[in-house]
Structure formats: C-alpha cells, structure tokens
Design a protein around this motif. Structure first.
Motif, PDB file in Angstrom:
ATOM      1  N   TYR A 105       0.830  -1.205   0.000  1.00 17.75           N
ATOM      2  CA  TYR A 105       0.000   0.000   0.000  1.00 17.75           C
ATOM      3  C   TYR A 105       0.869   1.263   0.000  1.00 17.75           C
ATOM      4  O   TYR A 105       0.586   2.219  -0.722  1.00 17.75           O
ATOM      5  CB  TYR A 105      -0.959   0.008   1.199  1.00 17.75           C
ATOM      6  N   LEU A 106       1.939   1.252   0.792  1.00 20.55           N
ATOM      7  CA  LEU A 106       2.829   2.420   0.830  1.00 20.55           C
ATOM      8  C   LEU A 106       3.497   2.655  -0.523  1.00 20.55           C
ATOM      9  O   LEU A 106       3.708   3.797  -0.917  1.00 20.55           O
ATOM     10  CB  LEU A 106       3.867   2.273   1.948  1.00 20.55           C
ATOM     11  N   GLU A 107       3.804   1.585  -1.256  1.00 19.79           N
ATOM     12  CA  GLU A 107       4.343   1.729  -2.617  1.00 19.79           C
ATOM     13  C   GLU A 107       3.332   2.464  -3.502  1.00 19.79           C
ATOM     14  O   GLU A 107       3.700   3.333  -4.291  1.00 19.79           O
ATOM     15  CB  GLU A 107       4.665   0.359  -3.234  1.00 19.79           C
ATOM     16  N   ARG A 108       2.055   2.117  -3.360  1.00 21.66           N
ATOM     17  CA  ARG A 108       1.008   2.810  -4.126  1.00 21.66           C
ATOM     18  C   ARG A 108       0.912   4.272  -3.697  1.00 21.66           C
ATOM     19  O   ARG A 108       0.717   5.153  -4.538  1.00 21.66           O
ATOM     20  CB  ARG A 108      -0.344   2.108  -3.935  1.00 21.66           C
ATOM     21  N   CYS A 109       1.037   4.532  -2.393  1.00 25.02           N
ATOM     22  CA  CYS A 109       0.988   5.912  -1.887  1.00 25.02           C
ATOM     23  C   CYS A 109       2.078   6.768  -2.526  1.00 25.02           C
ATOM     24  O   CYS A 109       1.857   7.935  -2.837  1.00 25.02           O
ATOM     25  CB  CYS A 109       1.168   5.948  -0.366  1.00 25.02           C
ATOM     26  N   MET A 110       3.264   6.187  -2.709  1.00 26.37           N
ATOM     27  CA  MET A 110       4.396   6.937  -3.248  1.00 26.37           C
ATOM     28  C   MET A 110       4.138   7.381  -4.687  1.00 26.37           C
ATOM     29  O   MET A 110       4.746   8.333  -5.153  1.00 26.37           O
ATOM     30  CB  MET A 110       5.667   6.114  -3.154  1.00 26.37           C
ATOM     31  N   LYS A 111       3.227   6.699  -5.376  1.00 21.72           N
ATOM     32  CA  LYS A 111       2.889   7.067  -6.757  1.00 21.72           C
ATOM     33  C   LYS A 111       1.754   8.086  -6.805  1.00 21.72           C
ATOM     34  O   LYS A 111       1.448   8.623  -7.858  1.00 21.72           O
ATOM     35  CB  LYS A 111       2.508   5.813  -7.546  1.00 21.72           C
ATOM     36  N   HIS A 112       1.097   8.323  -5.668  1.00 25.61           N
ATOM     37  CA  HIS A 112      -0.030   9.265  -5.597  1.00 25.61           C
ATOM     38  C   HIS A 112       0.519  10.691  -5.584  1.00 25.61           C
ATOM     39  O   HIS A 112       1.589  10.941  -5.007  1.00 25.61           O
ATOM     40  CB  HIS A 112      -0.851   8.988  -4.331  1.00 25.61           C
ATOM     41  N   PRO A 113      -0.203  11.654  -6.178  1.00 21.85           N
ATOM     42  CA  PRO A 113       0.284  13.050  -6.189  1.00 21.85           C
ATOM     43  C   PRO A 113       0.575  13.621  -4.789  1.00 21.85           C
ATOM     44  O   PRO A 113       1.490  14.432  -4.647  1.00 21.85           O
ATOM     45  CB  PRO A 113      -0.874  13.821  -6.843  1.00 21.85           C
ATOM     46  N   SER A 114      -0.137  13.172  -3.776  1.00 19.76           N
ATOM     47  CA  SER A 114       0.123  13.703  -2.424  1.00 19.76           C
ATOM     48  C   SER A 114       1.328  13.036  -1.762  1.00 19.76           C
ATOM     49  O   SER A 114       1.786  13.468  -0.711  1.00 19.76           O
ATOM     50  CB  SER A 114      -1.116  13.565  -1.536  1.00 19.76           C
ATOM     51  N   GLY A 115       1.848  11.984  -2.368  1.00 20.52           N
ATOM     52  CA  GLY A 115       3.072  11.345  -1.875  1.00 20.52           C
ATOM     53  C   GLY A 115       2.857  10.437  -0.683  1.00 20.52           C
ATOM     54  O   GLY A 115       1.732  10.185  -0.256  1.00 20.52           O
ATOM     55  N   LYS A 116       3.964   9.974  -0.135  1.00 14.60           N
ATOM     56  CA  LYS A 116       3.922   9.023   0.973  1.00 14.60           C
ATOM     57  C   LYS A 116       3.458   9.718   2.252  1.00 14.60           C
ATOM     58  O   LYS A 116       4.010  10.749   2.629  1.00 14.60           O
ATOM     59  CB  LYS A 116       5.304   8.408   1.188  1.00 14.60           C
ATOM     60  N   PRO A 117       2.448   9.149   2.917  1.00 19.29           N
ATOM     61  CA  PRO A 117       2.031   9.718   4.201  1.00 19.29           C
ATOM     62  C   PRO A 117       3.064   9.411   5.289  1.00 19.29           C
ATOM     63  O   PRO A 117       3.873   8.498   5.142  1.00 19.29           O
ATOM     64  CB  PRO A 117       0.710   9.008   4.497  1.00 19.29           C
ATOM     65  N   TYR A 118       3.016  10.189   6.355  1.00 24.04           N
ATOM     66  CA  TYR A 118       3.846   9.907   7.527  1.00 24.04           C
ATOM     67  C   TYR A 118       3.317   8.622   8.159  1.00 24.04           C
ATOM     68  O   TYR A 118       2.101   8.409   8.211  1.00 24.04           O
ATOM     69  CB  TYR A 118       3.748  11.074   8.510  1.00 24.04           C
ATOM     70  N   THR A 119       4.213   7.758   8.615  1.00 20.55           N
ATOM     71  CA  THR A 119       3.777   6.488   9.206  1.00 20.55           C
ATOM     72  C   THR A 119       4.217   6.390  10.656  1.00 20.55           C
ATOM     73  O   THR A 119       5.384   6.653  10.980  1.00 20.55           O
ATOM     74  CB  THR A 119       4.323   5.285   8.407  1.00 20.55           C
ATOM     75  N   ILE A 120       3.271   6.018  11.500  1.00 21.47           N
ATOM     76  CA  ILE A 120       3.540   5.812  12.923  1.00 21.47           C
ATOM     77  C   ILE A 120       3.068   4.417  13.295  1.00 21.47           C
ATOM     78  O   ILE A 120       1.897   4.073  13.101  1.00 21.47           O
ATOM     79  CB  ILE A 120       2.813   6.855  13.806  1.00 21.47           C
ATOM     80  N   ALA A 121       3.981   3.602  13.808  1.00 22.70           N
ATOM     81  CA  ALA A 121       3.615   2.280  14.306  1.00 22.70           C
ATOM     82  C   ALA A 121       3.224   2.412  15.778  1.00 22.70           C
ATOM     83  O   ALA A 121       3.863   3.152  16.528  1.00 22.70           O
ATOM     84  CB  ALA A 121       4.792   1.321  14.155  1.00 22.70           C
ATOM     85  N   LEU A 122       2.170   1.719  16.158  1.00 20.09           N
ATOM     86  CA  LEU A 122       1.725   1.703  17.556  1.00 20.09           C
ATOM     87  C   LEU A 122       2.137   0.368  18.156  1.00 20.09           C
ATOM     88  O   LEU A 122       1.754  -0.691  17.648  1.00 20.09           O
ATOM     89  CB  LEU A 122       0.206   1.883  17.626  1.00 20.09           C
ATOM     90  N   ALA A 123       2.932   0.403  19.223  1.00 17.87           N
ATOM     91  CA  ALA A 123       3.523  -0.827  19.751  1.00 17.87           C
ATOM     92  C   ALA A 123       3.515  -0.862  21.277  1.00 17.87           C
ATOM     93  O   ALA A 123       3.432   0.169  21.938  1.00 17.87           O
ATOM     94  CB  ALA A 123       4.968  -0.956  19.257  1.00 17.87           C
ATOM     95  N   PHE A 124       3.628  -2.066  21.797  1.00 16.91           N
ATOM     96  CA  PHE A 124       3.920  -2.278  23.213  1.00 16.91           C
ATOM     97  C   PHE A 124       5.443  -2.294  23.349  1.00 16.91           C
ATOM     98  O   PHE A 124       6.142  -2.704  22.411  1.00 16.91           O
ATOM     99  CB  PHE A 124       3.350  -3.618  23.695  1.00 16.91           C
ATOM    100  N   ARG A 125       5.965  -1.885  24.490  1.00 17.29           N
ATOM    101  CA  ARG A 125       7.416  -1.875  24.712  1.00 17.29           C
ATOM    102  C   ARG A 125       8.020  -3.254  24.424  1.00 17.29           C
ATOM    103  O   ARG A 125       9.126  -3.368  23.887  1.00 17.29           O
ATOM    104  CB  ARG A 125       7.725  -1.428  26.140  1.00 17.29           C
ATOM    105  N   GLU A 126       7.284  -4.310  24.765  1.00 16.00           N
ATOM    106  CA  GLU A 126       7.776  -5.686  24.573  1.00 16.00           C
ATOM    107  C   GLU A 126       7.963  -6.041  23.099  1.00 16.00           C
ATOM    108  O   GLU A 126       8.619  -7.027  22.782  1.00 16.00           O
ATOM    109  CB  GLU A 126       6.799  -6.684  25.204  1.00 16.00           C
ATOM    110  N   GLN A 127       7.398  -5.244  22.204  1.00 15.61           N
ATOM    111  CA  GLN A 127       7.526  -5.520  20.770  1.00 15.61           C
ATOM    112  C   GLN A 127       8.771  -4.879  20.155  1.00 15.61           C
ATOM    113  O   GLN A 127       9.048  -5.099  18.980  1.00 15.61           O
ATOM    114  CB  GLN A 127       6.287  -5.020  20.025  1.00 15.61           C
ATOM    115  N   ILE A 128       9.499  -4.088  20.933  1.00 13.07           N
ATOM    116  CA  ILE A 128      10.693  -3.426  20.407  1.00 13.07           C
ATOM    117  C   ILE A 128      11.869  -4.395  20.553  1.00 13.07           C
ATOM    118  O   ILE A 128      12.198  -4.835  21.650  1.00 13.07           O
ATOM    119  CB  ILE A 128      10.984  -2.103  21.163  1.00 13.07           C
ATOM    120  N   CYS A 129      12.479  -4.736  19.409  1.00 19.01           N
ATOM    121  CA  CYS A 129      13.548  -5.739  19.362  1.00 19.01           C
ATOM    122  C   CYS A 129      14.862  -5.079  18.951  1.00 19.01           C
ATOM    123  O   CYS A 129      14.876  -3.973  18.425  1.00 19.01           O
ATOM    124  CB  CYS A 129      13.204  -6.816  18.329  1.00 19.01           C
ATOM    125  N   GLU A 130      15.938  -5.807  19.142  1.00 21.56           N
ATOM    126  CA  GLU A 130      17.253  -5.354  18.685  1.00 21.56           C
ATOM    127  C   GLU A 130      17.237  -5.202  17.163  1.00 21.56           C
ATOM    128  O   GLU A 130      17.711  -4.214  16.623  1.00 21.56           O
ATOM    129  CB  GLU A 130      18.320  -6.368  19.119  1.00 21.56           C
TER     130      GLU A 130
END
Length: 161
Positions: free
Chosen positions: A118-143
C-alpha cells in the motif's frame, strides 16, 4: 497519540482496527471524528497482498461492518460506496500495526506485505507518501527484525516507556 504534532496537523488518517493482541485503537478513532478529521480503515483482499484504505463515516460505522476470518471488521468486497483514500486526496498519516519493531524503523508484520504494498502505491499518488507511525507495546521493540528489500520502514514507533 492524540497530542502528537503529526496527528494534530493531519486531516486524512488511516488506522487499523485492532486485534486483541494489538494496541487498541478505538479511542483514537473516536478522537479522529471528534476533531473533524477523515478516517480510513483497511480492507484486505484475501489470497493476495492487496489492501485499500476505505473511509468511515463515523466511529459507530464500525459496528455495521462484516467480520473477516481474523475477526476484524472491514467493509465488504461489494461495498463500493466508500471513498478509497488514493482515489481521493491521499493520506496524511497512517497508523500501522505490527508484531515486532526495531529502533531503525523496521517493522515485522504478519507476512503478507499489505502495508508495504500500500505504501508503494501511496508513493505514486500526487500527495506522496504519508507519515507512518507504528503503535507498539514496549515488549515488541527488538534489537533487530528480519527485513527484505520490499519492506518499507516506518517513520516513527510510538510505545510506552
């Protein structure tokens, strides 16, 4: 999330409807409507990696949606009345789910590549790639998380610390 500057300045926002093991997004969705912003949610196509972001008319609209095999509400395949974000003005912001993340912005999804495609498709749109924010639990953050050349890094990962 609600105080985040990117959220505050965004008008067209895509957000996932949470599964039980993910950050719950219901209150964010309610706030999107309270702030007068436009809200888009995913519609996944089974057996391929195609996803559209379709417009919700209200937070209550979610209860009218059919459940997928993953028990996630989403607009049905024959629901053509809803605006698809890229058929209109694009998106300013996408809140993204994931199973794991690293501090470089790499994201481990559920393996189908829906968001990356979907982000690849966004990059082809005239408005460009939107800002992306991942929502996570601390336990999901890995090395580090495994990535391929098709994986698109997220701009920011929000988690409680």
């Amino acid at each position: 999330v609600i105080c985040h500057p990117k959220y505050q300045e965004s008008k067209r926002i895509a957000i996932f409807l949470s599964m039980p093991d993910e950050i719950q997004t219901e209150e964010i969705i309610k706030d999107i409507f309270k702030q007068g912003k436009e809200c888009f949610i995913p519609r996944y196509k089974p057996h391929c990696n195609h996803m559209d972001m379709l417009k919700l008319s209200s937070a209550e609209d979610i209860s009218s949606l059919a459940l997928t095999s993953w028990n996630i509400p989403q607009p049905s395949d024959d629901d053509n009345a809803r605006e698809e974000a890229l058929a209109g003005g694009g998106l300013d912001l996408i809140f993204m789910p994931g199973l794991g993340f690293d501090k470089k912005g790499n994201r481990l999804g559920r393996g189908k590549g829906y968001y990356d495609t979907y982000l690849e498709r966004c990059m082809k749109h005239p408005s460009g790639k939107p800002y992306t924010i991942a929502l996570a639990f601390r336990e999901q953050i890995c090395e580090s998380v495994p990535v391929t050349e098709n994986d698109v890094q997220v701009d920011e990962i929000l988690y409680e610390d």
